[in-house]
Write a protein that holds these residues in place. Structure first.
Motif, short mmCIF file in Angstrom:
data_model
loop_
_atom_site.label_atom_id
_atom_site.label_comp_id
_atom_site.label_asym_id
_atom_site.label_seq_id
_atom_site.Cartn_x
_atom_site.Cartn_y
_atom_site.Cartn_z
N VAL A 78 16.85 -7.66 2.20
CA VAL A 78 17.19 -7.17 1.49
C VAL A 78 16.01 -7.10 -0.06
CG1 VAL A 78 20.01 -6.84 0.02
CG2 VAL A 78 19.43 -7.77 1.95
N PRO A 79 16.56 -5.45 0.04
CA PRO A 79 15.17 -5.35 -1.52
C PRO A 79 15.72 -5.62 -2.95
CG PRO A 79 15.71 -3.16 -0.78
CD PRO A 79 16.79 -4.48 0.56
N LYS A 80 15.10 -5.92 -3.73
CA LYS A 80 15.93 -6.02 -5.15
C LYS A 80 15.67 -4.13 -5.94
CE LYS A 80 14.25 -10.53 -6.03
NZ LYS A 80 14.89 -11.19 -5.41
N PRO A 81 16.94 -4.72 -6.54
CA PRO A 81 16.73 -2.78 -6.96
C PRO A 81 15.39 -2.67 -7.87
CG PRO A 81 18.53 -4.17 -7.93
CD PRO A 81 17.58 -4.99 -6.76
N SER A 82 15.24 -3.23 -8.71
CA SER A 82 13.94 -3.10 -8.98
C SER A 82 12.61 -2.23 -8.16
CB SER A 82 12.47 -4.24 -10.39
OG SER A 82 12.26 -5.22 -9.09
N GLN A 83 12.19 -2.97 -6.58
CA GLN A 83 11.60 -2.27 -5.75
C GLN A 83 12.32 -1.35 -5.05
OE1 GLN A 83 12.56 -5.97 -2.98
NE2 GLN A 83 10.85 -7.34 -3.96
N VAL A 84 13.65 -1.10 -4.95
CA VAL A 84 13.66 0.20 -4.15
C VAL A 84 13.89 1.42 -5.57
CG1 VAL A 84 16.27 1.57 -3.81
CG2 VAL A 84 15.50 -0.74 -2.92
N LYS A 85 13.89 0.99 -7.16
CA LYS A 85 13.28 2.24 -7.81
C LYS A 85 11.61 2.71 -7.65
CE LYS A 85 12.61 2.72 -12.90
NZ LYS A 85 13.42 1.96 -13.65
N VAL A 86 10.94 1.67 -7.09
CA VAL A 86 9.19 2.25 -6.32
C VAL A 86 9.36 3.42 -5.02
CG1 VAL A 86 7.47 1.90 -5.81
CG2 VAL A 86 8.54 0.60 -7.92
N THR A 87 10.05 2.22 -4.30
CA THR A 87 9.80 2.74 -2.83
C THR A 87 10.69 4.49 -2.75
OG1 THR A 87 11.78 1.75 -2.12
CG2 THR A 87 10.05 0.98 -1.95
N SER A 88 11.74 4.49 -4.10
CA SER A 88 12.68 5.52 -3.74
C SER A 88 11.73 6.93 -4.28
CB SER A 88 13.88 6.01 -4.98
OG SER A 88 13.01 5.41 -6.86
N LYS A 89 10.21 6.62 -4.96
CA LYS A 89 9.44 7.94 -4.92
C LYS A 89 8.50 8.18 -3.60
CE LYS A 89 8.77 5.24 -9.52
NZ LYS A 89 9.55 6.77 -10.45
N THR A 90 8.19 6.39 -3.16
CA THR A 90 8.05 7.14 -2.33
C THR A 90 8.28 7.59 -1.03
OG1 THR A 90 6.81 5.19 -2.14
CG2 THR A 90 6.43 5.87 0.23
N GLU A 91 9.69 7.69 -1.02
CA GLU A 91 10.57 8.20 0.07
C GLU A 91 10.56 10.28 -0.62
OE1 GLU A 91 15.85 8.58 1.01
OE2 GLU A 91 15.04 8.01 -0.44
N GLU A 92 10.88 10.12 -2.60
CA GLU A 92 10.69 10.86 -2.55
C GLU A 92 9.68 12.24 -1.91
OE1 GLU A 92 10.42 13.73 -6.47
OE2 GLU A 92 11.00 11.49 -6.53
N GLN A 93 8.32 11.28 -1.34
CA GLN A 93 6.81 11.86 -1.62
C GLN A 93 6.66 12.77 0.29
OE1 GLN A 93 3.38 10.54 -3.66
NE2 GLN A 93 2.38 11.88 -2.47
N TYR A 94 7.34 11.24 0.75
CA TYR A 94 7.20 11.08 1.91
C TYR A 94 7.89 11.09 2.85
CZ TYR A 94 2.61 9.82 -0.06
OH TYR A 94 1.09 9.65 -0.93
N GLY A 95 9.45 11.17 2.38
CA GLY A 95 10.04 10.27 3.27
C GLY A 95 10.86 9.22 3.70
#
Length: 354
Positions: free
Chosen positions: A156-173
């Protein structure tokens, strides 16, 4: 000690994995009936608190002197493993609870259930969870990615971690975002650490502008970028780019690749600018009597590293690898050097900054 299956725990909290597709809104899940029919809050709290039953008795834990640096006994190792399992389970439960809250807030927002008791959703959120409306919006927005990450990786990722990977999602999916989290987690585990928002951001920034379309090819690129950024498999003292690398400042820009990075790196046959400006000047370090003990230790270590850096060149590695009779021993020595230098680098990266 009670057993703990991370996948089962996630299923209990989030429902069947089929409820979490890659679609944005659908990934929040549909468990209203289960929530209404579920255990009372007091029972849920008691279930978490019962984790403490899996801890070794405090009376059975042997107290040791604060200066004791001896190896742990078999009993201590067993107690340590038992305790750390409980800690990990409790942390996972806490991380999962955050995303359960996010699912609840999504329902409250959709149904406007606050409309007769509060002036806004924000005031309702603050009253219910004691956090700001901005925080709640971030949770709700990032919940689909967090839940899919949890189900696909078992962590289970932490909110601060998902805040970062959401940028990855926005750019790469989304697939790339989940893969990035999983790879950073696994590589961090090799180093004896855990993924952080900083390490995830460093790897995100180190990715090329475009990733291959195929999942396997995407993973290969992400793995390579992660290992380079976190210093796994690359001796950290051999080039200018590695000398200045840090979690906050990755060794290459987001639009670079490994070949370009290698071409722009300075040769390890010559001292780097960083070592010239400080490290090599420290060959004339003042006497230890006028330097604080711990700082003197670090300066002495730096002086030793400078000497090693000058001695261990690419040519030395090439010559050592040239003899097939020494191949096995060379491989072991090379891997040991990588492990030691990586360990030193990680200590420095996580040291306090002033």
């Amino acid at each position: 000690m009670p057993s703990y299956d991370a996948t089962e725990a996630l299923d209990d909290l989030f429902g069947d994995s089929e409820s979490y597709s890659s679609d944005g809104g659908d990934a929040v899940g549909t468990r209203t009936e289960a929530i209404l029919d579920g255990p009372a809050p007091a029972a849920s709290i008691d279930a978490v608190l019962r984790l403490a039953d899996g801890l070794p008795s405090l009376d059975d834990v042997q107290a040791v002197d604060e200066h004791d640096t001896s190896e742990l006994t078999e009993t201590e190792l067993r107690q340590k493993e038992q305790t750390e399992t409980v800690i990990s389970t409790a942390l996972a439960a806490g991380d999962a609870a955050v995303w359960v809250i996010a699912q609840g807030l999504e329902r409250a927002a959709k149904g406007r259930w606050w409309r007769r008791t509060h002036t806004s959703l924000g005031s309702y959120v603050e009253a219910k969870i004691g956090r700001s409306a901005v925080y709640a919006r971030q949770l709700r927005r990032n919940a689909p990615l967090a839940l899919e990450t949890a189900h696909r990786t078992g962590t289970v990722p932490k909110p601060s971690q998902v805040k970062v990977t959401s940028k990855t999602e926005e750019q790469y999916g989304r697939d790339a975002a989940v893969t990035l989290y999983e790879v950073v987690r696994d590589v961090s585990s090799e180093l004896g650490t855990h993924p952080t928002a900083d390490s995830l951001m460093a790897v995100h920034k180190s990715l090329p502008r475009q990733l291959p379309e195929g999942p396997e090819q995407q993973r290969e690129v992400i793995v390579e970028a992660t290992r380079r950024t976190l210093g796994v498999g690359t001796p950290p003292f051999e080039s200018d780019s590695n000398e200045s690398a840090s979690i906050e400042a990755p060794p290459f820009e987001s639009d670079s690749n490994s070949d370009a990075s290698a071409e722009t790196s300075s040769s390890d046959e010559e001292p780097t600018e960083a070592s010239k400006s400080f490290g090599e000047a420290e060959d004339d370090i003042e006497d230890a009597e006028i330097v604080p003990e711990h700082l003197a230790t670090l300066k002495d270590a730096l002086r030793t590293l400078n000497a090693v850096n000058r001695a261990v060149t690419k040519g030395v590695f090439a010559q050592a690898a040239a003899n097939p009779d020494d191949a096995s021993e060379y491989a072991e020595v090379r891997q040991a050097i990588i492990a030691k230098t990586t360990a030193i680098r990680n200590k420095a990266l996580h040291a306090p900054k002033v």
